[in-house]
Design an enzyme around this catalytic site. Sequence first.
Site, PDB file in Angstrom:
ATOM      1  N   GLY A  11       0.833  -1.210   0.000  1.00 54.82           N
ATOM      2  CA  GLY A  11       0.000   0.000   0.000  1.00 54.82           C
ATOM      3  C   GLY A  11       0.861   1.251   0.000  1.00 54.82           C
ATOM      4  NE  ARG A  72      -1.571  -4.717  -0.700  1.00 53.08           N
ATOM      5  CZ  ARG A  72      -2.147  -3.569  -0.344  1.00 53.08           C
ATOM      6  NH1 ARG A  72      -3.103  -3.045  -1.072  1.00 53.08           N
ATOM      7  NH2 ARG A  72      -1.773  -2.947   0.760  1.00 53.08           N
ATOM      8  CG  ASP A 103       2.383  -6.304   7.833  1.00 46.99           C
ATOM      9  OD1 ASP A 103       1.947  -5.667   6.860  1.00 46.99           O
ATOM     10  OD2 ASP A 103       1.654  -7.003   8.564  1.00 46.99           O
ATOM     11  CB  THR A 126       2.143   0.879   6.199  1.00 43.10           C
ATOM     12  OG1 THR A 126       0.745   0.647   6.444  1.00 43.10           O
ATOM     13  CG2 THR A 126       2.892   0.440   7.427  1.00 43.10           C
ATOM     14  CG  ASP A 128      -2.497  -0.169   7.417  1.00 39.46           C
ATOM     15  OD1 ASP A 128      -3.350   0.717   7.218  1.00 39.46           O
ATOM     16  OD2 ASP A 128      -2.266  -1.089   6.615  1.00 39.46           O
ATOM     17  CG  ASP A 130       0.249  -2.962  10.001  1.00 38.81           C
ATOM     18  OD1 ASP A 130       1.124  -2.305   9.411  1.00 38.81           O
ATOM     19  OD2 ASP A 130      -0.553  -3.695   9.407  1.00 38.81           O
ATOM     20  NE  ARG A 163     -28.854  13.330  10.807  1.00 40.52           N
ATOM     21  CZ  ARG A 163     -28.781  13.881   9.604  1.00 40.52           C
ATOM     22  NH1 ARG A 163     -27.598  14.105   9.035  1.00 40.52           N
ATOM     23  NH2 ARG A 163     -29.869  14.209   8.956  1.00 40.52           N
ATOM     24  NE  ARG A 172      -3.899  -4.478   4.231  1.00 40.58           N
ATOM     25  CZ  ARG A 172      -2.889  -5.016   3.584  1.00 40.58           C
ATOM     26  NH1 ARG A 172      -1.688  -4.488   3.661  1.00 40.58           N
ATOM     27  NH2 ARG A 172      -3.065  -6.094   2.869  1.00 40.58           N
ATOM     28  N   GLY A 186     -11.708  13.287  19.914  1.00 42.86           N
ATOM     29  CA  GLY A 186     -12.614  13.266  21.058  1.00 42.86           C
ATOM     30  C   GLY A 186     -13.806  12.354  20.828  1.00 42.86           C
ATOM     31  CE  LYS A 215     -31.151  16.635  24.010  1.00 38.14           C
ATOM     32  NZ  LYS A 215     -31.992  17.818  24.075  1.00 38.14           N
ATOM     33  CB  SER A 216     -24.160  15.080  18.400  1.00 35.62           C
ATOM     34  OG  SER A 216     -23.170  15.846  19.051  1.00 35.62           O
TER      35      SER A 216
HETATM   36  P1  ADP Z   1       2.201  -3.960   2.790  1.00 36.39           P
HETATM   37  O1  ADP Z   1       3.649  -4.067   2.484  1.00 36.39           O
HETATM   38  O2  ADP Z   1       1.686  -2.565   2.668  1.00 36.39           O
HETATM   39  O3  ADP Z   1       1.845  -4.644   4.092  1.00 36.39           O
HETATM   40  P2  ADP Z   1       1.042  -6.241   1.321  1.00 36.39           P
HETATM   41  O4  ADP Z   1       0.677  -6.998   2.548  1.00 36.39           O
HETATM   42  O5  ADP Z   1       0.067  -6.214   0.207  1.00 36.39           O
HETATM   43  O6  ADP Z   1       1.407  -4.717   1.612  1.00 36.39           O
HETATM   44  O7  ADP Z   1       2.408  -6.859   0.754  1.00 36.39           O
HETATM   45  C1  ADP Z   1       3.018  -6.316  -0.381  1.00 36.39           C
HETATM   46  C2  ADP Z   1       3.536  -7.381  -1.280  1.00 36.39           C
HETATM   47  O8  ADP Z   1       4.574  -8.122  -0.612  1.00 36.39           O
HETATM   48  C3  ADP Z   1       2.535  -8.459  -1.713  1.00 36.39           C
HETATM   49  O9  ADP Z   1       1.758  -8.075  -2.798  1.00 36.39           O
HETATM   50  C4  ADP Z   1       3.458  -9.608  -2.094  1.00 36.39           C
HETATM   51  O10 ADP Z   1       4.012  -9.396  -3.369  1.00 36.39           O
HETATM   52  C5  ADP Z   1       4.580  -9.454  -1.087  1.00 36.39           C
HETATM   53  N1  ADP Z   1       4.377 -10.398   0.045  1.00 36.39           N
HETATM   54  C6  ADP Z   1       3.547 -10.297   1.091  1.00 36.39           C
HETATM   55  N2  ADP Z   1       3.620 -11.359   1.910  1.00 36.39           N
HETATM   56  C7  ADP Z   1       4.537 -12.193   1.358  1.00 36.39           C
HETATM   57  C8  ADP Z   1       5.098 -13.463   1.699  1.00 36.39           C
HETATM   58  N3  ADP Z   1       4.715 -14.112   2.805  1.00 36.39           N
HETATM   59  N4  ADP Z   1       6.028 -14.003   0.866  1.00 36.39           N
HETATM   60  C9  ADP Z   1       6.426 -13.355  -0.237  1.00 36.39           C
HETATM   61  N5  ADP Z   1       5.945 -12.163  -0.612  1.00 36.39           N
HETATM   62  C10 ADP Z   1       5.023 -11.576   0.158  1.00 36.39           C
END
Ligand code: ADP
Length: 320
Positions: A11, A72, A103, A126, A128, A130, A163, A172, A186, A215-216
């Site tokens: 992403g 991806r 990740d 990212t 996210d 995460d 509302r 995600r 908040g 109320k909202s």
């Molecule tokens: P992000 O890096 O934002 O978390 P994705 O989870 O879509 O995004 O992963 C990005 C790309 O990395 C995937 O489209 C794929 O090509 C590759 N990828 C993800 N997981 C694996 C894995 N376990 N083994 C090999 N390539 C992976």
Amino acid sequence: MRTIGVVTSGGDAPGMNAAIRAITRIAHSKGFQVLGFERGWEGLIRNTFVPLTPRSVGGIIQLGGTILHTTRCPEFRKKEGIKKAAETLAFNKVYGLVVIGGDGSFRGALELSRETDTLIVGVPATIDNDVYGTEETIGFDTAVNTAVTEIDKIRDTAVSHERVFIVEVMGRKRGFLASTVGLTVGAETILVPEVPYNKEEIFQTIKENTAKGKKSGIIVAAEGIGDTRKLAKEIEENANVEVRLSILGYAQRGGSPTARSRLLASLFAEKAVELLSEGQGSKIVGLQNGEITSIELKKCCETEKPLNVNLLKLAKVLAT
Ligand code: ADP
């Protein structure tokens, strides 16, 4: 002249361009040439890249998205895909590869590191947030601020029309974005995938708020909690209020990176190139206790980043 490759994968996130710029300029200052592989892992499989020079990365620090594009790439999940990428690195004599992504991209990077002699360093980017091994990822601060700006506007309508709004934010499967956004707007209630929620409790909170003159309200929900449309309907039927749902969507992924996202991109880039020039690979860079650090790529891939549930507790107290 030794070569460093750069790739943005998964992403997109605001600040990826600031990272590309910084990596290119720092690497050049250390005598490396830089290749930018295009469209994520696909560029490594197909050997498509552009040379990056200090001049060619001018004027991009303020741009969202990634000039290298991203995809991806399902092919990279297979052994053949990884093998082709390793061949591309060998063919171009790439000494070090910087992977800017989340990740998933790092799991791909770990697989690739097992098939190549090229050193690989990950730069977490990212919205996210995460990724284990860093308190913050490039783009997170921008996405938080984008969501906060939008929700402040939504609150005007919530108050005027008395509302309750459910605002669904991205993230995600995780609740990092929702919890930070929820606290900082908040929100009366924050729903994240990590903490199972009780519908009756939500209905009760709304009824109590109505009774005390509030109320909202704003409920910030992470996209990972499930069907927010259904939840909106259930609240309307059970808590005697008008409820609207607003899904913020892709606006959160784009836009000009905040100063903080650009700063993090520049500092992560500096660390990544430093690691490579010291001959260190299979690492990701990160922010821990105010310091730019690094951890093993394998550890990053194997460990789930814990959500700070204290933010949720604090938000609850602040919303009374
Ligand atoms: P992000 O890096 O934002 O978390 P994705 O989870 O879509 O995004 O992963 C990005 C790309 O990395 C995937 O489209 C794929 O090509 C590759 N990828 C993800 N997981 C694996 C894995 N376990 N083994 C090999 N390539 C992976």
